[in-house]
Design an enzyme around this catalytic site. Sequence first.
Site, PDB file in Angstrom:
ATOM      1  N   ASP A 117      19.460  20.704   8.721  1.00 18.25           N
ATOM      2  CA  ASP A 117      19.143  21.439   7.499  1.00 18.25           C
ATOM      3  C   ASP A 117      20.261  22.465   7.279  1.00 18.25           C
ATOM      4  O   ASP A 117      21.162  22.618   8.108  1.00 18.25           O
ATOM      5  CB  ASP A 117      17.745  22.085   7.579  1.00 18.25           C
ATOM      6  CG  ASP A 117      17.189  22.347   6.161  1.00 18.25           C
ATOM      7  OD1 ASP A 117      17.976  22.291   5.190  1.00 18.25           O
ATOM      8  OD2 ASP A 117      15.981  22.611   6.025  1.00 18.25           O
ATOM      9  N   TYR A 118      20.183  23.144   6.173  1.00 20.71           N
ATOM     10  CA  TYR A 118      21.230  24.068   5.718  1.00 20.71           C
ATOM     11  C   TYR A 118      21.570  25.108   6.800  1.00 20.71           C
ATOM     12  O   TYR A 118      20.750  25.992   7.078  1.00 20.71           O
ATOM     13  CB  TYR A 118      20.706  24.774   4.474  1.00 20.71           C
ATOM     14  CG  TYR A 118      21.739  25.285   3.496  1.00 20.71           C
ATOM     15  CD1 TYR A 118      21.970  24.634   2.300  1.00 20.71           C
ATOM     16  CD2 TYR A 118      22.468  26.438   3.761  1.00 20.71           C
ATOM     17  CE1 TYR A 118      22.885  25.106   1.387  1.00 20.71           C
ATOM     18  CE2 TYR A 118      23.397  26.915   2.853  1.00 20.71           C
ATOM     19  CZ  TYR A 118      23.597  26.243   1.663  1.00 20.71           C
ATOM     20  OH  TYR A 118      24.518  26.714   0.760  1.00 20.71           O
TER      21      TYR A 118
END
Length: 761
Positions: A287-288
């Site tokens: 994820d980011y």
Amino acid sequence: MKRFLSFVATVLLFAGCQHPGTEPGDTEMDTYISDLMSKMTTQEKIGQLNLVTPGGGILTGSVVSTDVEQKIKTGQVGGIFGVYGPEKTRQAQRLAVEESRLGIPMIFGSDVIHGYKTTFPLPIGLSCTWDMELIKQTASVAAKEATADGIFWNFSPMVDVSRDPRWGRISEGAGEDPFLGSEIAKAMVEGYQQKDLRDPTTMLATVKHFALYGAPEAGRDYNTVDMSHLRMFNDYFPPYKAAIEAGVGSVMTSFNDVDGVPASGNKWLLTTILRDMWGFDGFVVSDYTSVNEMIAHGLGDLQQVSAMALKAGLDMDMVGEGFLTTLTQSLEEGMVSEEDINKACRRILEAKYKLGLFQDPYLYFNADRPATDILTPVHRQLARQAAARSMVLLKNDEQLLPLKKSGTVALVGPLVDSRNNMLGTWAPTGEARYAVTVLEGFNNVLGDQVKILHAKGANICNDPDFAKKINVFGPKIFIDERSPEAMLKEAISLARRADVIIAVVGEATEMSGESSSRTDISLPMSQKKLLRELEKTGRPLVVVNMSGRPMAIGEEVELADALLQMWHAGIEGGNALADVLFGDYNPSGKLTATFPVNVGQVPIYYSIRNTGRPQGSDEFQKFKSNYLDAPNSPLFPFGYGLSYTSFEYKDLILDKPTLTNLDEIKVSVSVTNSGDYDGEEVVQLYVRDMVASITPPMRLLKGFNKVFIPKGDTKEVTFTIRAQDLAFYHPDLSFYAEPGEFKVFVGGNSNASLSASFTLE
Ligand code: BGC
């Protein structure tokens, strides 16, 4: 001691998966990629593991990639997201294909969560349709529109089971149930990917967030998750697994830790479960900046956490560039091996191969497509249908609804004329300007048949500090210049002149979604006051609740004569609401997440286990499992939703009294539409294992069937139960059903009372 049906375990645990468009062990692909990799330097391989975003769109972290153009040209980028439109994406691809040494095309991603430009209802709303064909269609329309704009890798579906409406991202998933969640996961993957990933109208899907992101402690986003393996496997893992079985191309990790190890560096999750147990053969993306965030989790410096993530089985690093900047050194120092890097690089190149990019890197960049494929009338029509079907009727005293298309209506509330709040959270590619507001929808559907008096009546909330937090992506809470008293006065005087009041209240879009957890899930006080005053007028009161989460709206239920849960319904929300309230569509939505009485009941869900001291009724009993100040029962249970008509269930019949692991039982029931309208009913089947070696849930959804029944008609609905449908994970993670007595319940919600029993031999 019971006999084991362990064959089921073997079949289900090791069911491999295959991507549409490729064969297992595709030798042509293998040869192509081996040949390509033999020409790549280690740096170029590491470059493939790097996912960048140049910014410009909605960013969910504080970091944006820099020098993107230079990095592409020097082979340091494998994928990019947040770039839209065939011209721009083509331009970026050209840098990779024509200016980098080996010309390896990039993969272009985005979050297309509930539609691309044609925004559908929030996923939680869409799940309330219980209509897999419709959900699949919305996903395929999203893919068609996104690919027309140069995006062919989707960060969706989000399948995190959640039983905690404090958590803002409950809006992005399919609610609390693993069985329904699995069906939806499958429908969405099939809708996005279809049969052939090389078809330029389909996109590669990503199931996220692996794993358990929907169960953070205290409902606070990104928070610690600590859960038993039994619960993981039985209640939270099934939708991820279902997506993998449906052939999903990639998996995104979650921000949280699992068993003390952040998901992005968790080898047990990313290798043991995902690849060894479930046979996943696509690639895993973080994820980011979730790799970098492992530093804050306390797992070491950037080099350490990046090496840990790669070794755990993470293939692509989103935005943080830990892989890009540290893996070479880690290789030199022996913290990772060339083999680790090769594995990840190969998986990413395989995805590109399956997408057809090595045959035509510009396959998805057709400048003619946006005009013909995006926001078409057909797509908007689907959005209107989906929106109408996602709404859940929670109360309808004395058949107040549907309303007649005549007379005078007072349309009141802060969400009546609020274009910015129609689409719902996490619609980064949608545009509010295309959305139909409630006021516009009423005008469209009613023309001049009904006189509409409109007043805002209240702000979404009166607190400017709160509004500021919600307005980070643009104005969602607009605090009126008029005083709350003046607004209220205007609304009340309109209401007195109307035959019926429709109050549209609830949450602004950014009151749910990422980083939007709430400790108080009731209606803001400004709106409560409005409803209290409206009720005092004595006019019939319809309350419409627009929200991204189940809310504690007990007081509103009391005040209202009729109450409709609208969710954030997307681009056609206004039209769809008018369709429902005025009877052009008879509501058929059913809740997929329990509505609590108050936040203290959370986490709350229907599939509870009995305690040793169960409470018989909602009456308080000393030394039983209950509360002093609230009932155990929710405000509205899972599966609940009314229709303008009524359905009667009878003749629950099992075709045999016993089941073996070789055959199946047919469960049939008669459902009669006994009311005055044609309508659809979601017929639900629940099963209870009466005695088991671990405390069995009181009931579990095992089947559902949405049927249309004309008024006065009866339909027989049939379900099939096989032994494997009764299987569950045991403490040693073996998966099998235990013989003994089972009870089935069939009806229109999770409290269904019609029941019958059978024995599994
Ligand atoms: C979210 C993901 C999303 C990613 C990229 C993150 O903050 O958790 O769901 O796909 O951003 O936009």
